[in-house]
Design a protein around this motif. Structure first.
Motif, PDB file in Angstrom:
ATOM      1  N   THR A 254       0.824  -1.216   0.000  1.00 42.63           N
ATOM      2  CA  THR A 254       0.000   0.000   0.000  1.00 42.63           C
ATOM      3  C   THR A 254       0.851   1.256   0.000  1.00 42.63           C
ATOM      4  O   THR A 254       0.538   2.244  -0.678  1.00 42.63           O
ATOM      5  CB  THR A 254      -0.930   0.009   1.221  1.00 42.63           C
ATOM      6  OG1 THR A 254      -1.731  -1.178   1.197  1.00 42.63           O
ATOM      7  CG2 THR A 254      -1.839   1.222   1.206  1.00 42.63           C
TER       8      THR A 254
ATOM      9  N   ARG B  19      -8.031  -4.252  -9.306  1.00 43.33           N
ATOM     10  CA  ARG B  19      -8.185  -4.033  -7.869  1.00 43.33           C
ATOM     11  C   ARG B  19      -8.980  -2.763  -7.599  1.00 43.33           C
ATOM     12  O   ARG B  19      -8.658  -1.695  -8.104  1.00 43.33           O
ATOM     13  CB  ARG B  19      -6.816  -3.929  -7.187  1.00 43.33           C
ATOM     14  CG  ARG B  19      -5.945  -5.161  -7.350  1.00 43.33           C
ATOM     15  CD  ARG B  19      -4.536  -4.909  -6.839  1.00 43.33           C
ATOM     16  NE  ARG B  19      -4.547  -4.556  -5.430  1.00 43.33           N
ATOM     17  CZ  ARG B  19      -3.760  -3.627  -4.895  1.00 43.33           C
ATOM     18  NH1 ARG B  19      -2.954  -2.927  -5.672  1.00 43.33           N
ATOM     19  NH2 ARG B  19      -3.810  -3.389  -3.605  1.00 43.33           N
TER      20      ARG B  19
ATOM     21  N   GLU C 126      -9.008  -1.080  -4.916  1.00 47.48           N
ATOM     22  CA  GLU C 126      -8.187  -0.110  -4.180  1.00 47.48           C
ATOM     23  C   GLU C 126      -7.437   0.814  -5.128  1.00 47.48           C
ATOM     24  O   GLU C 126      -7.339   2.023  -4.890  1.00 47.48           O
ATOM     25  CB  GLU C 126      -7.190  -0.835  -3.266  1.00 47.48           C
ATOM     26  CG  GLU C 126      -7.819  -1.727  -2.216  1.00 47.48           C
ATOM     27  CD  GLU C 126      -8.024  -3.150  -2.693  1.00 47.48           C
ATOM     28  OE1 GLU C 126      -8.087  -4.054  -1.838  1.00 47.48           O
ATOM     29  OE2 GLU C 126      -8.125  -3.360  -3.927  1.00 47.48           O
ATOM     30  N   SER C 127      -6.903   0.251  -6.204  1.00 50.65           N
ATOM     31  CA  SER C 127      -6.174   1.068  -7.182  1.00 50.65           C
ATOM     32  C   SER C 127      -7.132   1.975  -7.938  1.00 50.65           C
ATOM     33  O   SER C 127      -6.829   3.147  -8.203  1.00 50.65           O
ATOM     34  CB  SER C 127      -5.418   0.171  -8.163  1.00 50.65           C
ATOM     35  OG  SER C 127      -4.477  -0.624  -7.493  1.00 50.65           O
TER      36      SER C 127
ATOM     37  N   ALA D 107      -9.617   3.420  -6.947  1.00 48.14           N
ATOM     38  CA  ALA D 107     -10.067   4.548  -6.125  1.00 48.14           C
ATOM     39  C   ALA D 107      -9.301   5.830  -6.434  1.00 48.14           C
ATOM     40  O   ALA D 107      -9.772   6.929  -6.133  1.00 48.14           O
ATOM     41  CB  ALA D 107      -9.931   4.194  -4.644  1.00 48.14           C
ATOM     42  N   TYR D 108      -8.124   5.707  -7.042  1.00 47.02           N
ATOM     43  CA  TYR D 108      -7.333   6.896  -7.388  1.00 47.02           C
ATOM     44  C   TYR D 108      -7.868   7.589  -8.644  1.00 47.02           C
ATOM     45  O   TYR D 108      -7.465   8.713  -8.950  1.00 47.02           O
ATOM     46  CB  TYR D 108      -5.871   6.513  -7.634  1.00 47.02           C
ATOM     47  CG  TYR D 108      -5.147   6.011  -6.409  1.00 47.02           C
ATOM     48  CD1 TYR D 108      -4.692   6.887  -5.427  1.00 47.02           C
ATOM     49  CD2 TYR D 108      -4.919   4.654  -6.230  1.00 47.02           C
ATOM     50  CE1 TYR D 108      -4.024   6.428  -4.300  1.00 47.02           C
ATOM     51  CE2 TYR D 108      -4.252   4.177  -5.109  1.00 47.02           C
ATOM     52  CZ  TYR D 108      -3.809   5.067  -4.148  1.00 47.02           C
ATOM     53  OH  TYR D 108      -3.150   4.604  -3.030  1.00 47.02           O
TER      54      TYR D 108
END
Length: 240
Positions: free
Chosen positions: A194, A218, A220-221, A223-224
């Motif tokens: 992370t 993913r 999480e990625s 989200a950018y």
């Protein structure tokens, strides 16, 4: 190797040039690979704009990387059209198009040369001061100063004396040293922790102001990203 002919030669009409890319429009694009008749993408329409990070999200094999490769001119579309600054990509020379694009794959690629040569790609106009400035931006200047030979540290293709996160940051430094108007990130942080992922994405947001395509499976990625397109069953849908 030098005598080999490209499998997908550019048409003779591809002689247009392109300056800084401000907008990419994908219009009703379908595509299937020459050796495989089944479609990978069907009737895809979307728009990419400078100043935005656009996420291509979906399962492995859903066509995310394929669409990025079509945009980079690696393959011609089966049907439909891709417009670069309102110019048909099929009419733009490969050399002109690729001069505007940086591509970071999932696994960082290095040559058996020094760190300096890997970053400059033998461009004599890039100074050591510029290199150290960019290394500071990707938080690697202290790391390189700790290495005995600094920028003269030798890298072998089979042995890169840096961690996975450091390798990806070195590759990002190379991209920043060769300015472009499109940055394609093909799962660049999938193998990173992370902390390294956050560092890379923060660096891109701070120092890269063109069109950014972030390919990831993913959440999480993704989200950018400022805008997200989800790939599934040959279709692409913008997430609201």
């Amino acid at each position: 190797l030098l005598q080999e002919q490209p499998l997908m030669a550019a048409p003779a009409t591809a002689s247009q040039t392109v300056d800084a890319i401000k907008q990419i429009q994908v219009k009703q694009v379908s595509f299937s690979y020459p050796a495989r008749p089944e479609e990978v993408l069907n009737d895809v329409t979307l728009t990419l704009k400078a100043g935005e990070i656009t996420g291509f999200v979906g399962a492995s094999g859903s066509g995310k990387s394929t669409l990025a490769k079509l945009i980079m001119g690696w393959y011609p579309v089966t049907s439909g059209q891709i417009l670069i600054n309102d110019t048909d990509l099929a009419t733009i020379s490969s050399q002109s198009l690729r001069a505007q694009i940086n591509y970071l794959p999932q696994t960082a690629i290095f040559f058996s040369e020094t760190v300096r040569d890997n970053l400059t790609l033998h461009d004599p106009t890039i100074t050591d001061d510029q290199i150290w400035t960019v290394l500071a931006q990707v938080k690697l200047s202290d790391r390189l100063k700790q290495v005995a030979n600094g920028l003269d540290t030798q890298i072998a293709a089979g042995h890169v004396p840096f961690s996975s996160g450091e390798q990806q940051r070195l590759e990002l430094a190379r991209a920043l040293l060769h300015p472009s108007s499109v940055l394609v990130l093909d799962e660049p942080t999938s193998n990173l922790d992370t902390e390294n992922e956050l560092l890379i994405m923060d660096t891109i947001k701070a120092y890269y102001h063109g069109i950014v395509i972030l390919i990831s499976h993913r959440a999480e990625s993704a989200a950018y990203a400022d805008r997200i397109y989800r790939f599934s069953n040959r279709q692409v849908v913008e997430e609201k």
